[in-house]
Scaffold this active site. Structure first.
Site, PDB file in Angstrom:
ATOM      1  N   GLY A  33      -9.636  32.234  37.069  1.00  0.00           N
ATOM      2  CA  GLY A  33      -9.778  31.142  36.114  1.00  0.00           C
ATOM      3  C   GLY A  33      -9.062  31.443  34.803  1.00  0.00           C
ATOM      4  O   GLY A  33      -9.249  32.502  34.225  1.00  0.00           O
ATOM      5  N   GLY A  54      -9.171  29.516  31.935  1.00  0.00           N
ATOM      6  CA  GLY A  54      -9.683  28.731  30.819  1.00  0.00           C
ATOM      7  C   GLY A  54      -9.730  29.601  29.570  1.00  0.00           C
ATOM      8  O   GLY A  54      -9.095  30.659  29.521  1.00  0.00           O
ATOM      9  N   PHE A  55     -10.519  29.195  28.591  1.00  0.00           N
ATOM     10  CA  PHE A  55     -10.590  29.968  27.350  1.00  0.00           C
ATOM     11  C   PHE A  55     -11.016  31.410  27.613  1.00  0.00           C
ATOM     12  O   PHE A  55     -10.406  32.356  27.126  1.00  0.00           O
ATOM     13  CB  PHE A  55     -11.565  29.316  26.370  1.00  0.00           C
ATOM     14  CG  PHE A  55     -11.034  28.072  25.729  1.00  0.00           C
ATOM     15  CD1 PHE A  55     -10.016  28.148  24.797  1.00  0.00           C
ATOM     16  CD2 PHE A  55     -11.553  26.825  26.057  1.00  0.00           C
ATOM     17  CE1 PHE A  55      -9.512  27.000  24.196  1.00  0.00           C
ATOM     18  CE2 PHE A  55     -11.061  25.673  25.467  1.00  0.00           C
ATOM     19  CZ  PHE A  55     -10.044  25.757  24.537  1.00  0.00           C
ATOM     20  N   GLY A  56     -12.064  31.592  28.435  1.00  0.00           N
ATOM     21  CA  GLY A  56     -12.588  32.930  28.684  1.00  0.00           C
ATOM     22  C   GLY A  56     -11.634  33.788  29.486  1.00  0.00           C
ATOM     23  O   GLY A  56     -11.296  34.908  29.096  1.00  0.00           O
ATOM     24  N   VAL A  69      -9.607  29.890  44.962  1.00  0.00           N
ATOM     25  CA  VAL A  69     -10.454  30.930  45.521  1.00  0.00           C
ATOM     26  C   VAL A  69     -11.409  30.307  46.530  1.00  0.00           C
ATOM     27  O   VAL A  69     -12.128  29.354  46.221  1.00  0.00           O
ATOM     28  CB  VAL A  69     -11.248  31.644  44.406  1.00  0.00           C
ATOM     29  CG1 VAL A  69     -12.282  32.581  45.019  1.00  0.00           C
ATOM     30  CG2 VAL A  69     -10.294  32.417  43.504  1.00  0.00           C
ATOM     31  N   GLU A  82     -17.352  11.516  21.483  1.00  0.00           N
ATOM     32  CA  GLU A  82     -15.934  11.437  21.116  1.00  0.00           C
ATOM     33  C   GLU A  82     -15.219  10.370  21.926  1.00  0.00           C
ATOM     34  O   GLU A  82     -14.395   9.614  21.406  1.00  0.00           O
ATOM     35  CB  GLU A  82     -15.293  12.815  21.288  1.00  0.00           C
ATOM     36  CG  GLU A  82     -15.789  13.784  20.229  1.00  0.00           C
ATOM     37  CD  GLU A  82     -15.335  15.219  20.424  1.00  0.00           C
ATOM     38  OE1 GLU A  82     -15.081  15.639  21.564  1.00  0.00           O
ATOM     39  OE2 GLU A  82     -15.254  15.939  19.406  1.00  0.00           O
ATOM     40  N   ASP A  91     -18.593  29.310  30.940  1.00  0.00           N
ATOM     41  CA  ASP A  91     -19.569  28.324  31.410  1.00  0.00           C
ATOM     42  C   ASP A  91     -20.244  28.730  32.711  1.00  0.00           C
ATOM     43  O   ASP A  91     -21.217  28.105  33.126  1.00  0.00           O
ATOM     44  CB  ASP A  91     -18.885  26.966  31.601  1.00  0.00           C
ATOM     45  CG  ASP A  91     -18.512  26.333  30.269  1.00  0.00           C
ATOM     46  OD1 ASP A  91     -18.924  26.897  29.229  1.00  0.00           O
ATOM     47  OD2 ASP A  91     -17.808  25.306  30.270  1.00  0.00           O
ATOM     48  N   ALA A 102     -16.374  26.821  23.826  1.00  0.00           N
ATOM     49  CA  ALA A 102     -15.124  27.579  23.891  1.00  0.00           C
ATOM     50  C   ALA A 102     -15.213  28.904  23.119  1.00  0.00           C
ATOM     51  O   ALA A 102     -14.835  29.947  23.654  1.00  0.00           O
ATOM     52  CB  ALA A 102     -13.971  26.723  23.370  1.00  0.00           C
TER      53      ALA A 102
END
Lengths: 419, 419
Positions: free
Chosen positions: A9, A11-13, A78, A170, A299, A315
């Site tokens: 993954g 993403g941010f992490g 995966v 938003e 997450d 995030a």
């Protein structure tokens, strides 16, 4: 021989973990993601509402590691993770071996046991979903312009957003804004400003994660934009023509989902203890109990800090966890002790419409235009590695000053709504 | 009572006609298009090769007429045109009446009687096709990176462009460029620079519309970029795994079509005389013989000028015809005589790779960097009404100086090539 670290993954992490590992020492890192781009998810609603282009908030993962020879990027999905044999198998059949594993698969939407709702109420987690929402949003106005029957026209111009968290707020604010300021000049038979935008929240108030006065503020700002904010309104049914709230029925052709999320289904393939949202219960060092070489972050991770409670699915938290997991892996390789993860709360913010927001960090609370400026500044700042940070900023100034939207494209050939 | 003018198609010709009519006097104009955006087609190959975003070269048609109250824009597909009853019926069943008609449906790809080739060799006429080509292009490198078998890897890294006209030349040059300069840093197992790019032209030379020395120049520039230019190479077969040229077989997973075009199938529904490319034979005033109130312009029109030959299927010609048709309609309404259309040749240009081009206008001929600067200047200049003209320019400077591509997105969830 360099240790093999597999990061699932980007993403941010995951991206942060891979960066820290690549810089940190004698390891070889493989980053696996099912998409070729890293996504700046906090601005996804801007793509969904034609404010930004997909490319403005996405960067090729490979481009992030062009100068890191010890990092491989692999596009693939995966299929399963084998913690015992220390293998990850991809859907294309290949097996990847690892000495250390960082699982950062992120979250997906949860339809609370109603997967059939998804086709009628798309969520907002990917670029594909964002452009699909953009297509439905713009197509609704086009179809209404062509619709002779007033009742059918009403249904086409009614937009329901389910879920009063930051994304829902938003999205609702941006839809109200675009219909009242951007589209209003463009149609002849319909009045886009008459579009009905409903925000449905099952709980007693929107933005429950924020302080009560801030969520009240946000609700007022939304109402000022013309959004009907409905709290304690739990959706009990969704179909192609509207939503049901208990006995009440709301006829709407456009329904967008911003309610529950759950951890990536990847977590179930691990065969370890999960919480009710499908998140992996991790140790203080972010590793999986009994599997000290396998880490879960972002997450997908459930970490309860003593006295401080659950680390939120934000995030900044994912980024901090990515760094921490990398540090602990490098520590283990160097024979140093690991450190427990400690979350530094950077606060939260949500934007409402074009120039209002709410923000809270510790004791500090901002609302209105000031909060929006803070929001703008921080998001521009964090678009690190996005070459078009300035072009994004320029597009905002443009849309803010001239009330235009540059990305009003319906790029699905079949622009009509399913009838 | 204002006359009703119906404009079918919002390409260069239709948009120009609608603008001139809206400004010209007491008429009501309805613009019908099956898409909500006008497309700057000359830059479509830039989207296909990740140089530009779709929104950079597309503008909402409605936005063009926000300030023209006498213009209606209608999203819809024309099912049939009835020249006798002066009606146009849309696929959704509605009928539109007109006093004057301007048909500007443009061109579509022609697979020379082999429609089955299209799925294996997409063309480049729409944003959807451009992003599909971008997806296949980027996915091919990703698949190659994951492919252990060298032969299969070769096939994945072989790109065949069919058709040596401007589109084919620009596409081939851009693909060679992106593989040698942009992607080369990003992969570990494959060398993107080793990608094989073939440009197949059935005729004796590429860019036949240009002067012979210019097309020779273009071929040399292409070869310098690493493109294999093959002339007198008529494709006789295309499938998922390659192309056939008579007895010769070229194994390739990515094949793009830039060969024949034909007029929009709309022309057949008119029931009037067409040429072999499906274009409508029009009178000197651009109207259909026997139907003085119905005009055909742009790629759908076949107009032979005395001593000067066929008006070419170029954007400037379509724009001039749009203006002329509008003028003749306004003349008829005012009881003034119509004027025959006269094409002012603005010349032609084609770009090769990142900083070379060829251009000819009358006696003037440019090649190399100078021609590229001219090309850049003119295209930026003509992106009129595109708010992001400057951002487009900025992106070019960016990609030119840093050899980066901002829009390297695979936004189709299933990124793998069909096997």
């Amino acid at each position: 021989m360099a240790k093999e670290v597999l990061v699932v993954g980007a993403g941010f992490g995951g991206l942060e973990a891979a960066r820290a590992l690549a810089a940190g020492g004698d390891v070889h890192v493989t980053v696996v993601d099912q998409r070729n781009h890293h996504l700046f998810q906090p601005l996804l609603y801007q793509v969904a509402t034609a404010g930004l282009n997909p490319a403005d908030i996405a960067v090729p993962i490979r481009a992030q590691f062009s100068r890191a020879p010890n990092v491989d990027v692999r596009l693939g999905r995966v299929a399963a993770v084998d913690l015992g044999r220390k293998r990850v198998s991809l859907e294309d059949g290949t097996e990847l071996a690892w000495d250390f594993l960082v699982v950062a698969g992120g979250a997906q939407h949860s339809y609370f046991g109603h997967p059939e709702w998804e086709e009628f109420a798309p969520g907002l987690k990917t670029l594909e979903q964002a452009t699909e929402i953009r297509r439905r949003l713009l197509s609704a106005f086009e179809s209404a312009e062509n619709e002779p029957d007033p009742a059918a026209q009403r249904r086409l111009l009614t937009f329901v957003i389910v879920g009063g968290g930051p994304t829902g707020v938003e999205l609702a604010g941006a839809i109200a804004d675009i219909s009242r300021t951007v589209l209003v000049r463009d149609f002849r038979r319909i009045d886009p400003a008459s579009a009905r935008v409903l925000l449905l929240e099952a709980g007693p108030r929107i933005l429950p994660a924020f302080a009560e006065d801030l969520s009240r503020h946000a609700a007022e700002d939304l109402r000022a934009l013309g959004v009907e904010v409905r709290t304690s309104a739990a959706v009990t049914g969704i179909d192609a023509h509207g939503v049901s709230i208990g006995g009440e029925r709301i006829e709407a052709r456009s329904i967008f989902w911003a309610a529950g999320v759950q951890a990536s289904s990847l977590s179930r393939s691990l065969g370890v203890e999960l919480d009710r949202a499908g998140r992996v219960m991790v140790d203080a060092d972010l590793s999986i109990p009994g599997h000290p070489d396998a880490f879960v972050i972002g997450d997908m991770a459930h970490l309860e800090e003593p006295e401080r409670g659950l680390v939120p699915g934000l995030a900044p938290a994912a980024i901090q966890e990515g760094k921490a997991a990398a540090r602990n892996i490098l520590a283990s390789i160097a024979g140093r002790p690991r450190k427990p993860f400690r979350y530094r709360d950077k606060g939260m913010m949500a934007t409402i419409g074009k120039h209002r927001a709410i923000a809270q960090t510790g004791p500090i609370r901002l609302t209105g235009f000031l909060a929006w400026l803070a929001w703008l500044f921080i998001h521009i700042l964090y678009l690190i590695g996005f070459k078009n940070r300035l072009s994004v900023f320029a597009q905002w100034v443009w849309s803010y000053v001239l009330s235009k939207r540059g990305a009003r494209l319906i790029t699905n050939r079949d622009w009509r709504l399913p009838s």
